[in-house]
Write a protein that holds these residues in place. Structure first.
Motif, short mmCIF file in Angstrom:
data_model
loop_
_atom_site.label_atom_id
_atom_site.label_comp_id
_atom_site.label_asym_id
_atom_site.label_seq_id
_atom_site.Cartn_x
_atom_site.Cartn_y
_atom_site.Cartn_z
N CYS A 405 37.27 70.68 -64.19
CA CYS A 405 37.55 71.84 -63.49
C CYS A 405 38.84 71.45 -62.75
O CYS A 405 38.64 70.32 -62.16
CB CYS A 405 36.43 72.26 -63.02
N ARG A 406 39.64 72.32 -62.51
CA ARG A 406 40.73 72.36 -61.61
C ARG A 406 40.55 73.33 -60.26
O ARG A 406 40.16 74.62 -60.79
CB ARG A 406 42.21 72.50 -62.45
N ALA A 407 40.90 73.05 -59.32
CA ALA A 407 40.65 73.89 -58.22
C ALA A 407 42.16 74.00 -57.28
O ALA A 407 42.59 72.89 -56.99
CB ALA A 407 39.50 73.70 -57.25
N LEU A 408 42.48 75.06 -56.89
CA LEU A 408 43.46 75.12 -56.00
C LEU A 408 42.84 76.13 -54.76
O LEU A 408 42.49 77.14 -54.86
CB LEU A 408 44.60 76.00 -56.69
N VAL A 409 42.91 75.38 -53.69
CA VAL A 409 42.46 76.06 -52.30
C VAL A 409 43.53 76.11 -51.40
O VAL A 409 44.43 74.89 -51.10
CB VAL A 409 41.40 75.09 -51.88
N TYR A 410 43.97 77.22 -51.11
CA TYR A 410 45.29 77.28 -50.03
C TYR A 410 45.02 78.18 -48.83
O TYR A 410 44.28 79.30 -48.77
CB TYR A 410 46.40 77.66 -50.79
N SER A 411 45.84 77.93 -47.75
CA SER A 411 45.65 78.69 -46.45
C SER A 411 47.03 78.79 -45.77
O SER A 411 47.64 77.98 -45.98
CB SER A 411 44.62 77.83 -45.72
N GLY A 412 47.19 80.13 -45.27
CA GLY A 412 48.32 80.37 -44.44
C GLY A 412 47.96 79.42 -43.26
O GLY A 412 46.65 79.81 -42.39
#
Length: 494
Positions: A405-412
């Motif tokens: 599995c690949r995950a992208l977690v991003y935040s301003g």
């Protein structure tokens, strides 16, 4: 217009025994479903748009839940690149209760408002040059019932919770894929923002479980992406205090006193802890008038715009066939981001817009709202129809870390709603291997944010901040977020 009939799905565990009659039956369902699409809800043009749409838009309802009492509305936009091979994304907006149309218009969809040439009486649409649909097929879903144009046939069916909401979304996905078999082989990603940090990981786990037990159709799951996610409700909310200190909204002395007297717990405070309560009152004086979604933008008075009783009365009494009867002189445009949201209220409640989008006639007397605040998550109170029964999805991420599995977690990084510090804290708690430590990533030769990459066997997680971004990041940093998506989908390092 009534919702389309949807095929009832059956588990595919019989495939393991090569049950030929069942296989033929399943092929028959796919063929029948493909014919339903041909007579479906293809949207060729929209009010406010000159000429035909330059992208493929389909809308419709899918019934889920007991007796299909919950009717979930979706917008499907084919990739403007290579729809046959580009990824398929199911995108969920946060809240819960915020419409998918908000994500389309203000964040990652192919069209938005042309504010320079629009009035509240006549909103005009324009191309979003940074639409994520340029590189992906995206299904934008209004969920749960009561969100956007989704509704329930009974009052009881409106009552839901995190667990049921995730199951309804999973049920929707399976039925939608049966109706759209040509996308079964596309790489699939689940995407979501804000509160979908709770619901999203639960859906992902159901997809993996369904594939493992042969529950059809088999979904070509590759991973997930979450923006400004709520994950651990206690930790994420408590992270606001260290965040506002880090960005200079609290002095060292105030922060030190508050941290020591409250013992790091700023939400569930002991009512007998007077020192903590006094410190928090000082903190509130410092940040009470700060705009939480983006701390550098003005905190606007919305009493005469989105929350105006006058505005809402006129919205309800509106003859949706015409905008000419509107008299909005008392609705003041203040030059704030919230003012842009007014255009969506006007546009989505027009009769011609609803006809173009094929909104169910049963929704005719219901007012569309960008976010249904009766479903919202608040740390200190529970909505009537939505029970927030899952307060921490870190265990779901920990389980998914054992998958391919690949995950992208991003935040301003200027988001005070769900600060990036809280997100980093729960990511670190997964005890993943750090592949790339904290470093800047770039767009157009400028620092776009900072990133880290983690892995565990066949699982990898990329965390990225968007410099100057708010809640949620694509609304504030569209170019950077679009470039981030392109690089991540291509498996290029940020």
């Amino acid at each position: 217009m009534k919702p389309r009939s949807q095929s009832h799905l059956q588990p595919l565990s019989l495939f393991n025994g090569f049950n030929i009659p069942f296989l033929l039956f399943y092929v028959f369902i796919l063929l029948v479903s493909s014919k339903l699409i041909e007579s479906g809800f293809m949207v060729k043009t929209l009010p406010g748009w000159l000429g035909d749409l330059p992208f493929t838009l389909e809308t419709g309802y899918v019934g889920v839940g007991e007796s299909n009492d919950v009717q979930l509305f979706y917008y499907f936009i084919e990739s403007e690149g290579n729809p046959k091979n580009d990824p398929l994304i199911l995108w969920l907006t946060g809240g819960p209760g915020c419409s998918a149309l908000s994500t389309i218009l203000y964040e990652i969809g192919p069209f938005t408002f042309n504010y320079a040439n629009s009035t509240l009486e006549k909103p005009m649409l324009d191309i979003n040059p940074h639409s994520w649909t340029k590189v992906a097929n995206i299904v934008f879903l209004d969920q749960p019932a009561g969100t956007g144009f989704s509704y329930a046939k009974t009052l009881d069916a409106y009552i839901t919770n995190d667990t049921l909401s995730s199951m309804h979304a999973y049920d929707f996905l399976r039925k939608w894929l049966v109706d759209h078999p040509k996308f079964l082989n596309n790489p699939f990603y689940l995407g979501g923002e804000s509160y979908m940090g709770i619901v999203g990981p639960m859906i992902i786990q159901e997809i993996y479980k369904g594939n493992e037990v042969g529950e059809g159709p088999k979904i070509n799951i590759k991973g997930y992406m979450l923006g400004n996610p709520l994950t651990d409700t206690s930790s994420d909310c408590n992270s606001r205090i260290p965040f506002v200190h880090r960005v200079g909204l609290l002095s060292d002395q105030i922060y030190k006193s508050t941290k020591e007297n409250c013992h790091g717990e700023y939400i569930n405070v002991n009512p007998d802890n007077n020192r903590c309560i006094n410190d928090l009152q000082v903190v509130d004086k410092c940040i009470g008038r700060i705009n939480k979604p983006q701390i550098l933008e003005p905190a606007c008075d919305t009493s005469n715009t989105l929350k105006s009783d006058l505005f809402r009365r006129r919205l309800r009494s509106l003859d949706k066939a015409s905008m000419d009867i509107w008299s909005l002189t008392q609705v003041q445009i203040q030059g704030c981001r919230d003012d842009h949201y007014l255009f969506s209220y006007v546009w989505a409640n027009r009769r011609d817009v609803r006809e173009a989008l094929h909104i169910d006639e049963e929704f005719d007397k219901i007012e569309w709202v960008r976010c249904n605040e009766t479903l919202f998550f608040y740390i200190d109170k529970e909505p009537i129809s939505y029970t927030h029964n899952v307060l921490n999805t870190v265990p779901y991420h920990r389980h998914l870390a054992n998958k391919n599995c690949r995950a992208l977690v991003y935040s301003g990084d200027h988001d005070m709603v769900h600060p990036y510090l809280g997100t980093m804290k729960w990511i670190e708690s997964l005890n993943l291997l750090v592949v790339n430590d904290w470093r800047p990533w770039f767009f157009d030769k400028q620092v776009a944010g900072y990133t880290m990459k983690y892995s565990h066997h066949e699982y990898n997680l990329t965390f990225a901040t968007l410099k100057g971004g708010g809640h949620t990041a694509p609304e504030y940093k569209p170019k950077e977020c679009f470039n981030m998506l392109i690089m991540w989908l291509a498996n290029d390092a940020l």
